[in-house]
Write a protein that holds these residues in place. Structure first.
Motif, short mmCIF file in Angstrom:
data_model
loop_
_atom_site.label_atom_id
_atom_site.label_comp_id
_atom_site.label_asym_id
_atom_site.label_seq_id
_atom_site.Cartn_x
_atom_site.Cartn_y
_atom_site.Cartn_z
N LEU A 1 36.23 38.81 37.23
CA LEU A 1 37.34 39.71 37.50
C LEU A 1 37.07 40.60 38.71
N ARG A 2 35.80 40.90 38.96
CA ARG A 2 35.47 41.68 40.16
C ARG A 2 35.80 40.89 41.42
N LEU A 3 35.55 39.60 41.38
CA LEU A 3 35.89 38.74 42.52
C LEU A 3 37.40 38.71 42.73
N ASP B 1 39.47 41.03 41.86
CA ASP B 1 39.87 42.36 42.32
C ASP B 1 39.56 42.57 43.81
N ARG B 2 38.56 41.89 44.33
CA ARG B 2 38.20 42.05 45.74
C ARG B 2 39.19 41.36 46.67
N LYS C 1 46.59 38.78 39.52
CA LYS C 1 46.51 40.05 40.23
C LYS C 1 47.64 40.98 39.84
N ARG D 1 46.95 42.27 36.28
CA ARG D 1 45.90 43.29 36.27
C ARG D 1 46.39 44.60 36.86
#
Length: 79
Positions: free
Chosen positions: A2-4, A6-7, A65, A68
């Motif tokens: 999820l961090r990927l 979000d980036r 995206k 989220r």
């Protein structure tokens, strides 16, 4: 993972969906052709499934995206 996600900016994801998700544009977008094949039950060859995944991934990224973003946004009356 999820961090990927979000980036990656939403703008980049939308551009990828428009260009990679719809290419080739003529005679009709590839994703549209594969979705029609899926609904008709003729999506049987492995290359067709690969195409569906490849051209559908940018659209899925945009959906994730946006979901989220919706979950992360505070509700209007939550004070």
């Amino acid at each position: 993972m999820l961090r990927l996600i979000d980036r990656i900016s939403l703008q980049t994801a939308v551009i990828a969906a428009l260009f990679l998700g719809l290419a080739p544009f003529t005679p009709e977008p590839h994703i549209w052709e594969k979705l029609k094949m899926l609904m008709a039950g003729t999506l049987v060859r492995p290359i067709d499934w690969f195409d569906l995944v490849l051209h559908g991934a940018p659209w899925l990224l945009v959906a994730v995206k946006l979901a989220r973003r919706k979950v992360a946004a505070p509700e209007d009356g939550a004070r």
